[in-house]
Design an enzyme around this catalytic site. Structure first.
Site, PDB file in Angstrom:
ATOM      1  N   HIS A 118       0.843  -1.201   0.000  1.00 19.84           N
ATOM      2  CA  HIS A 118       0.000   0.000   0.000  1.00 19.84           C
ATOM      3  C   HIS A 118       0.872   1.241   0.000  1.00 19.84           C
ATOM      4  CE1 HIS A 118       0.754  -0.538   4.305  1.00 19.84           C
ATOM      5  NE2 HIS A 118       0.261   0.651   4.560  1.00 19.84           N
ATOM      6  N   HIS A 178       1.448   3.920   1.911  1.00 22.77           N
ATOM      7  CA  HIS A 178       2.013   4.672   3.033  1.00 22.77           C
ATOM      8  C   HIS A 178       3.545   4.744   2.943  1.00 22.77           C
ATOM      9  CE1 HIS A 178      -1.796   4.123   5.702  1.00 22.77           C
ATOM     10  NE2 HIS A 178      -1.882   5.163   4.902  1.00 22.77           N
ATOM     11  N   ASP A 236       5.941   4.579   5.012  1.00 22.49           N
ATOM     12  CA  ASP A 236       6.795   3.589   5.687  1.00 22.49           C
ATOM     13  C   ASP A 236       6.815   2.245   4.938  1.00 22.49           C
ATOM     14  OD1 ASP A 236       4.056   3.361   6.661  1.00 22.49           O
ATOM     15  OD2 ASP A 236       4.787   1.950   8.164  1.00 22.49           O
ATOM     16  N   HIS A 237       6.123   2.208   3.795  1.00 20.01           N
ATOM     17  CA  HIS A 237       6.128   0.999   2.964  1.00 20.01           C
ATOM     18  C   HIS A 237       6.745   1.232   1.576  1.00 20.01           C
ATOM     19  CE1 HIS A 237       3.496  -1.274   5.794  1.00 20.01           C
ATOM     20  NE2 HIS A 237       3.342  -0.031   6.213  1.00 20.01           N
ATOM     21  N   HIS A 272      -7.401  -0.718   5.678  1.00 17.07           N
ATOM     22  CA  HIS A 272      -6.358   0.180   6.185  1.00 17.07           C
ATOM     23  C   HIS A 272      -6.163   1.319   5.184  1.00 17.07           C
ATOM     24  CE1 HIS A 272      -2.677   1.441   8.188  1.00 17.07           C
ATOM     25  NE2 HIS A 272      -2.000   1.285   7.072  1.00 17.07           N
ATOM     26  N   ASP A 313      -0.105  -3.815   6.323  1.00 16.59           N
ATOM     27  CA  ASP A 313      -0.733  -3.309   7.551  1.00 16.59           C
ATOM     28  C   ASP A 313      -2.187  -3.760   7.662  1.00 16.59           C
ATOM     29  OD1 ASP A 313       1.631  -2.045   8.094  1.00 16.59           O
ATOM     30  OD2 ASP A 313       0.892  -0.005   7.776  1.00 16.59           O
ATOM     31  N   HIS A 335       4.715  -4.569  10.919  1.00 15.14           N
ATOM     32  CA  HIS A 335       5.044  -3.872  12.177  1.00 15.14           C
ATOM     33  C   HIS A 335       5.135  -4.844  13.347  1.00 15.14           C
ATOM     34  CE1 HIS A 335       4.509   0.326  10.782  1.00 15.14           C
ATOM     35  NE2 HIS A 335       3.611  -0.200   9.969  1.00 15.14           N
TER      36      HIS A 335
HETATM   37 FE    FE Z   1       2.833   0.758   8.108  1.00 17.20          FE
HETATM   38 ZN    ZN Z   2       0.188   1.664   6.576  1.00 23.17          ZN
END
Ligand code: FE
Ligand code: ZN
Length: 267
Positions: free
Chosen positions: A53, A55, A57-58, A113, A132, A170
């Site tokens: 996805h 985001h 942090d990905h 999410h 996530d 995570h």
């Molecule tokens: Fe994440």
């Molecule tokens: Zn995420």
């Protein structure tokens, strides 16, 4: 022989490197630095990037990783069709399948999410890369989707073979277990998991991956059909609104899931 390596990043992210000691596929490179470090140290050549996805942090490390590889045109960047993914070359939706390192990954749509979130299921290897969506004893927050969408997405993951290993993005496990115990204090499998995972964390060992089977036994976000979870959701609904929203006779998976998700948001 393919294996999956854990590359910790940021505060609590796990980036995944699938490799055969020569070539590597990276899943959700939120940061390029620890990945470049890992590839260099193990003398691995990157051949593909998988993203679940949009985001940061990905996907935040995708561009830097391609720059580092010098052959950026030759490295496919897979990602959800319905999201903006940097440098994406292949837009994926459920029903698609991709093959890298001889591993076939089936794509599963898991919105909730984010609106376009996808998961990668390597059926033969028994691996699931779920970003996530599903966490150890928890699930992602509903940033872009509805509770109904997320419950439907989680139901698909719940239906995978029990011994499937889920690689989420995570390390949230101990906080998730604390919440799960508030929902189901008498769940023996959950109590056992609390001990096992606490022992791992004390030694700084990841609690990920985990099996779908263990999630079905302990994760309150998959246990919408458990009488204890339905009852807890019912009590919570009553205490929050003064109205008994759900009970064993009128509960639906979506209502139970929504109540548990809302409870966790404020826990
Ligand atoms: Fe994440
Ligand atoms: Zn995420």
């Amino acid at each position: 022989m393919n294996k999956v390596a854990t590359v910790p990043a940021f505060k609590d992210n796990y980036l995944w490197v699938i490799h055969n000691d020569t070539h590597a596929v990276v899943v959700d490179p939120g940061d390029a630095t620890p990945i470049i470090d890992f590839l260099s140290r193990h003398n691995l050549q990157l051949v593909a990037i998988l993203t679940t996805h949009h985001h940061a942090d990905h996907v935040g490390g995708v561009e830097a990783l391609l720059d580092f590889c010098h052959v950026r045109d030759q490295i496919p960047v897979y990602g959800p069709a319905n999201e903006r993914i940097p440098a994406r070359t292949h837009a994926l939706v459920e029903g698609d399948a991709i093959t890298e390192l001889g591993i076939t990954f089936d794509i599963i749509d898991v919105p909730g999410h984010t609106a376009g979130h996808i998961a990668y299921h390597a059926k033969k290897e028994g691996w699931l890369f779920c970003g996530d969506t599903l966490f150890a004893c928890g699930c992602g927050r509903l940033f872009e989707g509805t509770a109904a969408q997320m419950q439907f997405s989680l139901a698909k993951l719940k239906a995978l073979p029990p011994h499937t290993l889920a690689y989420c993005a995570h390390e949230y496990t101990m906080a998730n277990i604390k919440f799960a115990l508030a929902v189901e204090p008498d769940n023996v499998a959950l109590q056992q998991r609390a001990r096992t995972d606490a022992a791992k964390r004390e030694k700084n060992i990841p609690t990920v991956p985990f099996t779908i089977e263990n999630e079905i036994a302990t994760n309150p976000f998959l246990r919408w059909d458990s009488p204890a979870v339905i009852n807890a959701a019912n009590i919570k609904a009553r205490s929050q609104s003064g109205v008994s929203g759900i009970n064993a006779s009128n509960s639906t998976p979506v209502l139970v899931f929504a109540e548990i998700r809302e409870w966790k948001n404020n826990f």
